[in-house]
Design an enzyme around this catalytic site. Structure first.
Site, short mmCIF file in Angstrom:
data_model
loop_
_atom_site.label_atom_id
_atom_site.label_comp_id
_atom_site.label_asym_id
_atom_site.label_seq_id
_atom_site.Cartn_x
_atom_site.Cartn_y
_atom_site.Cartn_z
N ASP A 1 38.41 -26.69 68.93
CA ASP A 1 39.79 -26.42 69.03
C ASP A 1 40.36 -25.07 68.33
O ASP A 1 39.61 -24.88 67.11
CB ASP A 1 40.64 -27.74 68.54
CG ASP A 1 41.93 -27.56 68.64
OD1 ASP A 1 42.68 -27.44 69.68
OD2 ASP A 1 42.75 -27.45 67.61
N GLU B 1 37.75 -23.27 72.54
CA GLU B 1 39.06 -22.76 73.16
C GLU B 1 39.41 -21.55 72.74
O GLU B 1 39.53 -21.25 71.39
CB GLU B 1 39.71 -23.98 72.60
CG GLU B 1 41.39 -23.60 73.03
CD GLU B 1 42.51 -24.57 72.64
OE1 GLU B 1 43.32 -25.13 73.19
OE2 GLU B 1 42.14 -25.17 71.40
#
Length: 761
Positions: A395, A431
């Site tokens: 993330d 990401e």
């Protein structure tokens, strides 16, 4: 207390050569003046100090409010007993000691003494019980006890009248009754050993990823026993695994399963953090997802889930949140790192009272610091080596790649991962952005990494809603995004292609809503993105109009077919294959209810049943044909004198596209994929060959005659998929002559197999 050893960090149970059983505790706290180990026992515990469970495993449940669960927390008649043991040994900034008689199942935490001086970033407060960053299990309960976080869990006096200095006044109330506690875990249980040959080891190019929430996937599943729904055991249940196998995915990407906490602003509104992007324990499986208990049982349950998925040929990828923690900024709670060594773990601004925030969540881990980098890499290796995990999706990975302020692709984090003998062998997905300046880094991560390609998402959504000015960008996205990834030895599978993800509309909502509907979050519908690139097909929300409903289902088939025919690694979101809806919410992060849970009744409903069948069929087609999952970028060059190239693009006139065609407005695109001489060799060392295919994407609102390319591309074509049809059942083989015109239905995809010259129509 014996001296013990400074490594490994955390709590490690062992039996010494003299036969004495106990646990070694080690905590890095560089700026601390003293550290106390705190042991917690209940008179009715089956496990803990000197009291192993009857089968040698951890004992009874004991949760802590307000992090979920009805645990006594030290407030029910004084039943919980806290024993404090000073750690007097200090080696290289690591405080350590061995405690004989401390067995698996024992709950514990730390109190760290030092200076309270927020103006310089020092926030030591021994009144606050701190969770061990290396805790293998966390006893945080599994109940639904909502309510605001009590003021005791904050290091500062939260209700100080002068708000501008509130975080500088230390709160001396004890937080132990209200915070989660670490649990000593037996690391050497023989039934939890892992053998490398049990892992599916699916090559990147062959992967199909399925993003899934552990709780939401089985919470409503009728085939999973009620007591297992929403748990690791529920995901491992044959009824859940059967769906994954039928669908044909090769990997599940689990939304965060590290122990996480709920934000105060959600608890005050009667909500909770459902997605889990609020980590507080990087080694511990989230306790609320365990059916078997929270005193260490969650570790074995998670391992058994991984084993069940591996036995079905499915890899397990974890969505991990190492960029920030649940402690938020200077006004956030004190749960672990903030009290252990605030300056050593977090990025601070020049005004050290404030946190540098590249994540939008209040804080950012200072990954350049050796102890932080060690925490992250130790955690990653643990999940691979001891929990059986096959890869990670990071993330806000750009935040991890910041050396100081700027994103640096030579950063210590990326360098350590590249040379680590364990981590460089697993699947790594970035990401590739954060919320800071210069944080958007799509296409910039080094070889070894794959990336979420949001430019794919944008181009495909825009094409099917009629918003692309031309088809240049779409051509790149369909063929592997070579403009982003054809450098440094990267391959097409560096692009993880997706149309939807947990963050945003579901696939069904993408064709049903043009505006977000996040009112249930209690934030005045201000949260969530306004850039949805969606089209509601003429009516906002659910519609009784049969034509609107039929068009929406067709658009879903178009989007799903486009995704699964594109070069790169496709990622689906759980439930999209059968029309899951979030009722227009594009930010369901706090909706732990039917809004987010998978509705299994859809799989048998007309319309959605056919969508599932088409998705499964397309995935099977992808598995059978290497031309649809290429390991190298297309060259666009001719194979031989006949002029047949590995990739060619066609207009509706049946002619190859010119440069002018790429720049002209268009709603129709033909993509020819040649199966002749695909790069690579098969298992016997022979050249790889395959069928050739023509995919025609038509996004216009009116039908169109499309001229099928003639020789050398094909002598005839066989229709495999026509998204204008609800049912995709195979009819008797019908061949269309090359050079003939075929009528494309409005807003549809036609997939045809090219029949070579020896067969005539």
């Amino acid at each position: 207390m014996w001296p013990g050893t400074p490594t490994p960090l955390g709590a490690r149970f062992r039996v010494g050569p003299d036969g004495v059983a106990g646990t070694n505790f080690a905590l890095w706290a560089g700026g601390a003046e003293a550290v106390e180990l705190c042991l917690f026992d209940d008179p009715d515990d089956d496990a803990g100090r000197g009291r192993p469970g009857s089968d040698g495993r951890p004992g009874s449940f004991g949760g802590q409010r307000p992090f979920g669960g009805p645990g006594n927390g030290g407030r029910s008649g004084g039943r919980t007993v806290e024993t404090r043991c000073p750690l007097t040994e200090l080696t290289h900034e690591i405080w350590h000691g061995f405690v004989p008689g401390v067995l698996p199942g024992q709950r514990y935490g730390f109190r760290v003494h030092g200076r309270w001086d927020p103006w310089t970033g020092a926030r030591f407060n021994p009144a606050k019980l701190l969770l061990d960053p290396y805790a293998r299990a966390v006893d945080a309960g599994a109940g639904d006890d909502y309510g605001a976080l009590p003021p005791e869990v904050y290091g500062h006096v939260r209700d100080w009248p002068q708000q501008h200095v509130a975080d500088t006044v230390r709160d001396d109330r004890d937080s132990a009754p209200y915070v989660p506690k670490g649990v000593v875990v037996h690391d050497d249980a023989p039934d939890d050993e892992w053998c490398e040959d049990r892992r599916p080891k699916t090559p990147w190019a062959d992967s199909v990823i399925y993003e899934v929430h552990v709780r939401g996937f089985t919470k409503l599943h009728p085939g999973v026993p009620e007591e297992l729904r929403g748990t690791y055991a529920g995901l491992a249940h044959p009824a859940a695994v059967e769906h994954l196998v039928r669908l044909g995915v090769t990997a599940v990407e689990l939304l965060p399963v590290h122990q996480f906490a709920h934000e105060d602003h959600l608890l005050r509104r009667g909500l909770r953090n459902y997605w889990g992007y609020n980590s507080i324990g990087y080694f511990a499986p989230h306790a609320a997802y365990a059916a078997s208990g929270t005193r260490g049982q969650q570790v074995g349950e998670f391992r058994r889930m991984v084993r069940a998925l591996h036995e079905a040929g499915i890899e397990v990828i974890l969505d991990v949140v190492y960029n920030h923690t649940a402690e938020a900024g200077e006004l956030g709670p004190m749960l672990s790192l903030k009290g252990i060594d605030n300056r050593g773990y977090y990025r601070l601004q020049d005004d050290a009272r404030r946190y540098a925030d590249y994540t939008g969540c209040g804080n950012t881990l200072h990954v350049v610091q050796p102890q932080v980098l060690r925490l992250i890499t130790d955690s990653l290796r643990y999940w691979v080596s001891e929990m059986g995990v096959d890869g990670f999706r990071f993330d806000l990975a750009a935040a991890l790649a910041r050396s100081f302020h700027d994103v640096d692709m030579l950063s210590p984090f990326l360098a350590v991962i590249a040379q680590d003998p364990v981590l460089r062998r697993v699947k790594l997905i970035a990401e590739p952005w954060d919320v800071g300046s210069g944080g958007y880094q799509v296409g910039a991560f080094p070889p070894l990494w794959t990336e979420w390609n949001d430019r794919y998402r944008g181009a495909v959504r825009d094409f099917w809603r009629g918003a692309l000015p031309d088809v240049r960008d779409l051509g790149y996205r369909l063929s592997g995004s070579s403009d982003l990834y054809a450098w440094g030895g990267r391959r097409p599978y560096a692009s993880v292609n997706f149309v939807t993800a947990h963050d945003g509309f579901t696939l069904r909502d993408l064709v049903s809503y043009e505006r977000k509907h996040n009112e249930a979050n209690g934030e005045g519908n201000r949260d969530g993105s306004d850039d949805n690139r969606s089209w509601n097909c003429g009516a906002e929300g659910e519609s009784a109009d049969a034509d609107v409903r039929a068009l929406r289902r067709r658009q879903l088939r178009n989007l799903m077919t486009t995704l699964l025919l594109s070069t790169g690694v496709p990622m689906l979101v759980a439930g999209d294959e059968m029309g899951r809806t979030q009722r227009g919410s594009n930010n369901a992060y706090c909706q732990d209810n039917e809004v987010s849970w998978v509705d299994w009744g859809l799989r048998d409903e007309p319309g959605w049943r056919e969508l599932f069948a088409l998705t499964s069929r397309l995935i099977a087609l992808r598995h059978r044909h290497p031309v649809l999952r290429r390991r190298a970028f297309f060259s666009g060059r001719a194979h031989s004198a006949d002029g047949l190239r590995d990739l060619a693009w066609f207009t509706a006139r049946g002619t190859e596209m010119t440069e002018a065609d790429w720049y002209a407005p268009a709603a129709t695109l033909g993509m020819y994929l040649s199966g002749r001489d695909i790069p690579g060799r098969d298992a016997r060392g022979a050249p790889v060959t395959d069928d050739s295919f023509l995919a025609v994407l038509h996004a216009a609102a009116d039908p169109l005659d499309f001229v099928l390319p003639g020789r050398p591309w094909a002598a005839a074509y066989e229709v495999l998929v026509d998204t204008s049809l609800e049912e995709q059942g195979r009819a008797p083989e019908t061949l269309l002559a090359a050079g003939a015109a075929v009528t494309l239905a409005a807003r549809s995809v036609l997939l045809l197999r090219a029949v070579p010259g020896e067969r005539e129509a």
